[in-house]
Design a protein around this motif. Structure first.
Motif, PDB file in Angstrom:
ATOM      1  N   LEU A   1      20.535 -16.507  54.161  1.00 25.53           N
ATOM      2  CA  LEU A   1      20.908 -17.466  55.202  1.00 25.53           C
ATOM      3  C   LEU A   1      22.371 -17.357  55.645  1.00 25.53           C
ATOM      4  N   PRO A   2      23.349 -17.252  54.742  1.00 26.94           N
ATOM      5  CA  PRO A   2      24.742 -17.126  55.217  1.00 26.94           C
ATOM      6  C   PRO A   2      24.961 -15.929  56.132  1.00 26.94           C
ATOM      7  N   LEU A   3      24.293 -14.820  55.867  1.00 28.36           N
ATOM      8  CA  LEU A   3      24.445 -13.647  56.732  1.00 28.36           C
ATOM      9  C   LEU A   3      23.763 -13.886  58.074  1.00 28.36           C
ATOM     10  N   ARG A   4      22.612 -14.524  58.072  1.00 28.62           N
ATOM     11  CA  ARG A   4      21.952 -14.843  59.344  1.00 28.62           C
ATOM     12  C   ARG A   4      22.792 -15.831  60.156  1.00 28.62           C
ATOM     13  N   GLN A   5      23.458 -16.755  59.480  1.00 29.23           N
ATOM     14  CA  GLN A   5      24.349 -17.685  60.183  1.00 29.23           C
ATOM     15  C   GLN A   5      25.523 -16.942  60.806  1.00 29.23           C
ATOM     16  N   TRP A   6      26.087 -15.996  60.074  1.00 34.56           N
ATOM     17  CA  TRP A   6      27.204 -15.186  60.609  1.00 34.56           C
ATOM     18  C   TRP A   6      26.743 -14.405  61.834  1.00 34.56           C
ATOM     19  N   ILE A   7      25.556 -13.791  61.757  1.00 41.00           N
ATOM     20  CA  ILE A   7      25.035 -13.020  62.894  1.00 41.00           C
ATOM     21  C   ILE A   7      24.790 -13.943  64.085  1.00 41.00           C
ATOM     22  N   ALA A   8      24.191 -15.094  63.854  1.00 39.79           N
ATOM     23  CA  ALA A   8      23.910 -16.029  64.953  1.00 39.79           C
ATOM     24  C   ALA A   8      25.196 -16.481  65.627  1.00 39.79           C
ATOM     25  N   GLU A   9      26.213 -16.768  64.846  1.00 39.44           N
ATOM     26  CA  GLU A   9      27.493 -17.184  65.430  1.00 39.44           C
ATOM     27  C   GLU A   9      28.119 -16.059  66.239  1.00 39.44           C
ATOM     28  N   ARG A  10      28.042 -14.849  65.721  1.00 37.86           N
ATOM     29  CA  ARG A  10      28.632 -13.705  66.436  1.00 37.86           C
ATOM     30  C   ARG A  10      27.873 -13.416  67.727  1.00 37.86           C
ATOM     31  N   MET A  11      26.544 -13.481  67.672  1.00 41.62           N
ATOM     32  CA  MET A  11      25.750 -13.241  68.866  1.00 41.62           C
ATOM     33  C   MET A  11      25.976 -14.345  69.895  1.00 41.62           C
ATOM     34  N   THR A  12      26.131 -15.562  69.438  1.00 44.29           N
ATOM     35  CA  THR A  12      26.403 -16.669  70.366  1.00 44.29           C
ATOM     36  C   THR A  12      27.715 -16.431  71.101  1.00 44.29           C
ATOM     37  N   ARG A  13      28.729 -15.950  70.383  1.00 43.06           N
ATOM     38  CA  ARG A  13      30.015 -15.634  71.038  1.00 43.06           C
ATOM     39  C   ARG A  13      29.864 -14.500  72.041  1.00 43.06           C
ATOM     40  N   ASP A  14      28.865 -13.650  71.838  1.00 43.05           N
ATOM     41  CA  ASP A  14      28.625 -12.526  72.751  1.00 43.05           C
ATOM     42  C   ASP A  14      27.652 -12.910  73.867  1.00 43.05           C
ATOM     43  N   GLY A  15      27.481 -14.197  74.094  1.00 43.86           N
ATOM     44  CA  GLY A  15      26.661 -14.657  75.218  1.00 43.86           C
ATOM     45  C   GLY A  15      25.193 -14.809  74.929  1.00 43.86           C
ATOM     46  N   MET A  16      24.806 -14.792  73.635  1.00 39.87           N
ATOM     47  CA  MET A  16      23.402 -14.892  73.258  1.00 39.87           C
ATOM     48  C   MET A  16      23.219 -16.077  72.316  1.00 39.87           C
ATOM     49  N   PRO A  17      23.277 -17.300  72.818  1.00 42.37           N
ATOM     50  CA  PRO A  17      23.151 -18.461  71.936  1.00 42.37           C
ATOM     51  C   PRO A  17      21.830 -18.443  71.186  1.00 42.37           C
ATOM     52  N   CYS A  18      21.921 -18.528  69.854  1.00 43.52           N
ATOM     53  CA  CYS A  18      20.744 -18.474  69.008  1.00 43.52           C
ATOM     54  C   CYS A  18      21.057 -19.184  67.703  1.00 43.52           C
ATOM     55  N   GLU A  19      20.019 -19.382  66.904  1.00 43.07           N
ATOM     56  CA  GLU A  19      20.136 -20.038  65.612  1.00 43.07           C
ATOM     57  C   GLU A  19      19.634 -19.088  64.524  1.00 43.07           C
ATOM     58  N   PRO A  20      19.981 -19.359  63.265  1.00 39.84           N
ATOM     59  CA  PRO A  20      19.487 -18.489  62.192  1.00 39.84           C
ATOM     60  C   PRO A  20      17.971 -18.304  62.190  1.00 39.84           C
ATOM     61  N   HIS A  21      17.207 -19.327  62.643  1.00 39.18           N
ATOM     62  CA  HIS A  21      15.742 -19.161  62.648  1.00 39.18           C
ATOM     63  C   HIS A  21      15.270 -18.181  63.718  1.00 39.18           C
ATOM     64  N   ASN A  22      16.182 -17.766  64.601  1.00 36.44           N
ATOM     65  CA  ASN A  22      15.858 -16.731  65.592  1.00 36.44           C
ATOM     66  C   ASN A  22      16.121 -15.332  65.065  1.00 36.44           C
ATOM     67  N   ILE A  23      16.538 -15.219  63.809  1.00 37.14           N
ATOM     68  CA  ILE A  23      16.975 -13.935  63.253  1.00 37.14           C
ATOM     69  C   ILE A  23      16.218 -13.621  61.974  1.00 37.14           C
ATOM     70  N   MET A  24      15.746 -12.374  61.878  1.00 28.63           N
ATOM     71  CA  MET A  24      15.188 -11.859  60.627  1.00 28.63           C
ATOM     72  C   MET A  24      15.932 -10.590  60.249  1.00 28.63           C
ATOM     73  N   LEU A  25      16.376 -10.502  59.012  1.00 29.34           N
ATOM     74  CA  LEU A  25      17.052  -9.306  58.531  1.00 29.34           C
ATOM     75  C   LEU A  25      16.020  -8.252  58.145  1.00 29.34           C
ATOM     76  N   THR A  26      16.360  -6.990  58.438  1.00 31.27           N
ATOM     77  CA  THR A  26      15.451  -5.873  58.204  1.00 31.27           C
ATOM     78  C   THR A  26      16.187  -4.750  57.477  1.00 31.27           C
ATOM     79  N   ALA A  27      15.427  -3.822  56.927  1.00 30.21           N
ATOM     80  CA  ALA A  27      15.998  -2.652  56.270  1.00 30.21           C
ATOM     81  C   ALA A  27      16.446  -1.664  57.337  1.00 30.21           C
ATOM     82  N   GLY A  28      17.605  -1.972  57.951  1.00 30.95           N
ATOM     83  CA  GLY A  28      18.062  -1.213  59.106  1.00 30.95           C
ATOM     84  C   GLY A  28      17.245  -1.585  60.326  1.00 30.95           C
TER      85      GLY A  28
END
Length: 406
Positions: free
Chosen positions: A81-108
């Motif tokens: 979850l902390p990594l998904r939160q970091w990604i969501a915050e970074r993507m939001t700053r890049d014009g893609m507002p999203c939440e951690p539940h919009n993100i799934m981590l994958t093996a690359g």
């Protein structure tokens, strides 16, 4: 005892007839031959890995009993979850507002491509791709037996006139594409979304190289434009694929899918059947490594790869014979070379290795629907300045001989 061995090949599923070895994976074996100058593997320069920061992160995680217990245990399929939160915050700053539940981590992001293929592609389903496109995406989708269609050249200049299937899955790399290094302009991105709206496509935006811009200003992502048009990520038709492989380390195998919650929920189910979850300790280490100093690290990467790109482009300008043209990337790791008609990239590679001890990737495998052989891909990310200049000189010398023989 019996002399007859089991006939495994006869038991393979029909889809295996579409699965081929990666020419790029095979070419990476050439890196073990010290006398070959290789532009083949589009892999990061290991001298740029933040090895010390990653080492500190592993030590910090494993030295804390509570974190170590978590890091070495099974975890949730969605990802740390902390990594998904970091990604969501970074993507939001890049014009893609999203939440951690919009993100799934994958093996690359390669795994993301496979899971997306499993979710959206069945036998004969249309998949529209650029011409040329990323070979790894074709390999991921091939097992699900798609019917590929190339996006015609010039299609984004007149999207209303394009005749392609409705309801397709569209796969594109808008920023510094592998293999060409070319990016879509803002107008082309808007045209692609308009085309997807008209033909009701679902889009995959592969942003593997987006963070490696070393020239010019950033262009809005497809997903950011889509969210602005649709009114929110859960209404968008675009899935965004990101990765830390090109910026932090490929070995950590950290990628992600960002998209509508309904899509992520289905991808999570598929991931549970594939590998349960990405390595927990690697996720925790990656989170520590990107939480401090990541933008400074990106600045270093951009400077290094930008310098190497300029060295390669200068060498091409200086040595290549007339009739050979190439792309001028503003980021990423690749230069695409168009050869004169009649020169086959695969045949050129065989001669390049035998006669000049230089390697690259032939262009034909990057074409999905209709192949074109007179192109090659060069990567400048791994070799040194001297190796780039020497390798390009050798390649130009060979191309000149081949042209003279035609």
């Amino acid at each position: 005892m019996t002399d007859q061995s089991h006939d495994w090949a006869s038991r393979f599923s029909d889809r295996m007839s579409r699965v081929r070895a990666s020419e790029i994976r095979e070419l990476l074996k050439l890196l073990d031959q010290p006398d070959i100058l290789s532009f083949a593997g589009g892999i990061p320069d290991p001298g740029l890995f933040p090895a010390e920061e990653i080492q500190k992160a592993y030590r910090a995680v494993l030295s804390d009993p509570a974190q170590a217990a978590q890091a070495l245990q099974y975890s949730v399929s969605e990802g740390y979850l902390p990594l998904r939160q970091w990604i969501a915050e970074r993507m939001t700053r890049d014009g893609m507002p999203c939440e951690p539940h919009n993100i799934m981590l994958t093996a690359g992001s390669q795994q993301a491509l496979d899971l997306i293929g499993k979710l959206f592609v069945g036998p004969g389903d249309p998949v529209v791709v650029a011409r040329p496109t990323y070979l790894g995406a074709l390999q991921a989708f091939n097992g699900y037996e798609p019917a590929y269609r190339d996006l015609p050249e010039g299609a984004l200049a007149a999207p209303a006139d394009v005749d392609l299937p409705k309801g397709a899955l569209g796969y594109f790399v808008p920023d510094f594409a592998n293999p060409t290094g070319v990016s879509l302009t803002l107008a082309e991105r808007e045209a692609l979304l308009a085309l997807a709206d008209r033909l009701d496509w679902s889009l995959v935006e592969d942003a593997a190289y987006r963070e490696l811009r070393f020239v010019g200003e950033s262009t809005p992502t497809l997903l950011s434009l889509d969210i602005a048009r649709s009114g929110g990520i859960d209404k968008a038709r675009t899935m965004f694929l990101g990765t830390l492989s090109k910026t932090l380390s490929p070995a950590l195998r950290i990628g992600w899918v960002c998209g509508p919650k309904a899509v992520i929920e289905k991808l999570v189910l598929l991931k549970q059947g594939a590998d349960l979850h990405v390595s927990t300790i690697n996720q925790m280490v990656a989170h520590r490594a990107v939480s401090e100093g990541y933008d400074q690290h990106l600045h270093r990467l951009r400077g290094a790869y930008g310098h190497k790109a300029r060295v390669m482009l200068a060498a091409l300008d200086k040595t290549m014979p007339k009739g050979v043209t190439w792309s001028h990337p503003e980021g990423g790791m690749f230069v695409w070379i168009d050869l004169p008609e009649g020169i086959d990239g695969a045949e050129l590679l065989a001669r390049a290795i035998a006669e000049e001890r230089v390697a690259f990737v032939p262009g034909a495998p990057f074409f999905a629907e209709v192949q074109r052989a007179n192109a090659i891909r060069l990567s400048y990310s791994l070799p040194t300045d001297d190796q780039i200049e020497e390798g390009v000189q050798r390649l130009a010398r060979l191309i000149g001989r081949v042209m003279a023989e035609a």
